[in-house]
Design an enzyme around this catalytic site. Structure first.
Site, short mmCIF file in Angstrom:
data_model
loop_
_atom_site.label_atom_id
_atom_site.label_comp_id
_atom_site.label_asym_id
_atom_site.label_seq_id
_atom_site.Cartn_x
_atom_site.Cartn_y
_atom_site.Cartn_z
N ARG A 72 -5.70 2.43 18.70
CA ARG A 72 -4.78 2.90 17.66
C ARG A 72 -4.59 4.41 17.74
O ARG A 72 -3.51 4.93 17.44
CB ARG A 72 -5.30 2.49 16.28
CG ARG A 72 -4.98 1.04 15.93
CD ARG A 72 -5.47 0.69 14.54
NE ARG A 72 -6.91 0.43 14.54
CZ ARG A 72 -7.66 0.39 13.43
NH1 ARG A 72 -7.12 0.63 12.26
NH2 ARG A 72 -8.95 0.11 13.51
N TYR A 76 -1.12 6.45 17.81
CA TYR A 76 -0.79 7.50 16.85
C TYR A 76 -0.38 8.78 17.56
O TYR A 76 0.55 9.48 17.13
CB TYR A 76 -1.99 7.78 15.94
CG TYR A 76 -2.44 6.59 15.13
CD1 TYR A 76 -1.56 5.56 14.81
CD2 TYR A 76 -3.76 6.49 14.67
CE1 TYR A 76 -1.98 4.46 14.07
CE2 TYR A 76 -4.18 5.41 13.93
CZ TYR A 76 -3.29 4.40 13.63
OH TYR A 76 -3.71 3.32 12.90
N TYR A 98 5.18 3.52 5.89
CA TYR A 98 5.01 2.74 4.67
C TYR A 98 3.90 3.33 3.81
O TYR A 98 3.01 4.01 4.28
CB TYR A 98 4.76 1.27 4.98
CG TYR A 98 3.48 0.96 5.72
CD1 TYR A 98 2.29 0.73 5.03
CD2 TYR A 98 3.46 0.85 7.11
CE1 TYR A 98 1.12 0.43 5.70
CE2 TYR A 98 2.30 0.55 7.79
CZ TYR A 98 1.13 0.34 7.08
OH TYR A 98 -0.03 0.05 7.75
N VAL A 103 -1.49 9.15 3.41
CA VAL A 103 -2.69 8.44 2.99
C VAL A 103 -2.99 7.34 4.00
O VAL A 103 -2.24 6.38 4.12
CB VAL A 103 -2.53 7.85 1.57
CG1 VAL A 103 -3.76 7.06 1.16
CG2 VAL A 103 -2.27 8.98 0.56
N GLN A 172 -9.32 -0.63 4.36
CA GLN A 172 -9.51 -1.17 5.71
C GLN A 172 -10.81 -1.95 5.83
O GLN A 172 -11.51 -1.89 6.84
CB GLN A 172 -9.41 -0.04 6.76
CG GLN A 172 -8.04 0.62 6.72
CD GLN A 172 -7.82 1.66 7.81
OE1 GLN A 172 -8.75 2.13 8.44
NE2 GLN A 172 -6.57 2.04 8.02
N SER A 244 -6.32 -5.67 3.26
CA SER A 244 -7.20 -5.85 2.09
C SER A 244 -7.87 -4.54 1.69
O SER A 244 -8.20 -3.70 2.54
CB SER A 244 -8.29 -6.88 2.41
OG SER A 244 -7.74 -8.16 2.63
#
EC number: 2.1.1.-
Length: 417
Positions: A72, A76, A98, A103, A172, A244
């Site tokens: 990831r 990024y 989103y 944040v 996360q 979640s």
């Protein structure tokens, strides 16, 4: 796109779309998307994606740079560089992410930091985060009795401290110890390590709320209440996914310091404070909270006084022209108009027809208090306070501002740098 002091062509504005589809996008974010030379977006629902494409035809979907097994952090880095490349080409770029764009979002911070270091105008605009949705859906106030927010893996790796007297929010929780990406979801095989830590801090019987914000307007949020011990059950653990979040309510309320209460003079002389801070309404997720009744003696007396209510002398009703309403709306929602105003307050104010003399003077000055005075029916006592405050500001190195007379809402305002 926004600043007259910018010397290099090209800019970067980063905005958020909120969590729930389309409806949580701010007017400010939308205005920058519409005005951008090029838009890069990473959103999680197709309705928001389709909406963005109706507002700007020059768009790139950053989600395509994720891949199965790909780091990831590599993704990024690539996302940030794609935006920076177009900024360096002189374009006014908007990055759209989103939630809140700052944040739990890495590429936005990276791109902004590099853009600023290279001399480009760069700014992040606030958005509605998953945590904002959690506060609303669970009806909790982070200020009472305080709140800690952590990323789940970081919470474990760095042994972040817990305050069992405050709210704890863990993000996360569905990808504990996972640094890569998978389109089909995460294998959360290290989840029990997180459960171990929570049991260590709170015990197996303490409440944990499994939260997922609604992503579509017709959906309800997930607010499943379990005990920490129940998270070990396979049927419950498999409900925890990539979007979640866990909310863990306080284990107990902390006693107040009566000596500090007295020093702060919070209570009338002779009144003894309660051992615990009593609240209303209670936190529905928190056990054994000392709770006040909704209609105690003080509340009933306050409600009774409504019958005799009259606005106080210093109340400030709105008293502004349509022209001033329109121009303030334009400054809020039109990035190009805002850039013109910031470049030259006086010239911009002089170009706006139908303002009152007071409104035009306030707009030329650009001071928020002066604009408030011009748009409100400001009592003379508050105007005098404003005049004193402006005079004090001028003594501290701010532009010299003289309020020469008070006529109507405000008098003539003379400003010289």
């Amino acid at each position: 796109m926004e600043s007259s002091t910018q010397t290099k062509p090209g800019s970067l504005i980063v905005v958020g779309t909120g969590i729930e589809s389309i409806g949580q996008m701010t007017l400010q974010a939308l205005s920058y998307i519409e005005a951008a030379s090029k838009v890069f977006y990473c959103v999680i629902d197709p309705a928001t994606e389709a909406f963005i494409l109706t507002k700007n035809k020059n768009c790139v979907d950053l989600y395509q740079y994720y891949d199965n097994g790909k780091s990831r952090m590599d993704t990024y880095t690539q996302m940030a560089e794609l935006m920076l490349k177009e900024v360096r080409n002189g374009l006014d770029v908007v990055g759209v992410f989103y939630g809140h764009p700052g944040v739990f979002v890495n590429p936005s911070h990276r791109a902004l930091a590099i853009a600023r270091s290279e001399g480009y105008q760069a700014r992040m605009l606030p958005g509605v985060s998953a945590e904002d949705c959690l506060f609303a859906d669970l009806c909790i106030d982070p200020s009472n009795p305080g709140c800690l927010t952590y990323e789940a893996s970081d919470f474990l790796i760095r042994e972040r401290p817990v305050n069992v007297h405050s709210h704890l929010i863990l993000f996360q929780v569905g990808c504990v110890g996972i640094a890569d990406f998978n389109f089909s979801g995460f294998d959360n095989s290290k989840f029990t390590i997180l459960v171990d830590r929570l049991e260590q801090e709170y015990g197996p019987d303490h409440t944990v709320v499994h939260y997922i914000a609604a992503m579509m307007p017709h959906q309800d949020p997930v607010t499943d209440k379990f005990t920490i011990g129940q998270l070990r059950e396979p049927e419950i653990a498999k409900r925890v996914g990539g979007v979640s979040t866990f909310y863990i309510p306080p284990k107990a309320r902390k006693d107040i310091n009566t000596d500090i209460i007295r020093l702060l003079e919070f209570l009338p002389a002779g009144k003894v404070p309660d051992k615990h801070t009593q609240i209303y309404p209670p936190n529905q997720w928190e056990p054994d909270v000392p709770t006040l009744p909704p209609y105690g003696q003080n509340e009933q007396a306050a409600i009774t006084r409504l019958e005799a209510h009259a606005p106080p002398e210093e109340y400030q009703p709105l008293a502004t022209s349509k022209a001033m309403t329109d121009v303030m709306t334009k400054l809020a929602l039109d990035p190009k108009a805002l850039a013109e105003y910031k470049a030259d307050h006086r010239a911009f104010a002089q170009s706006v027809p139908d303002l009152t003399p007071q409104e035009r003077a306030a707009l030329e000055l650009g001071d928020s208090w002066a604009i408030r005075c011009a748009m409100k029916n400001m009592p003379s006592s508050l105007l005098e306070a404003a005049s004193q405050s402006v005079e004090e500001a001028s003594m501290n190195g701010f532009p010299w501002v003289i309020v020469t007379g008070i006529v109507g809402v405000i008098g003539s305002v003379v400003s010289s740098a």
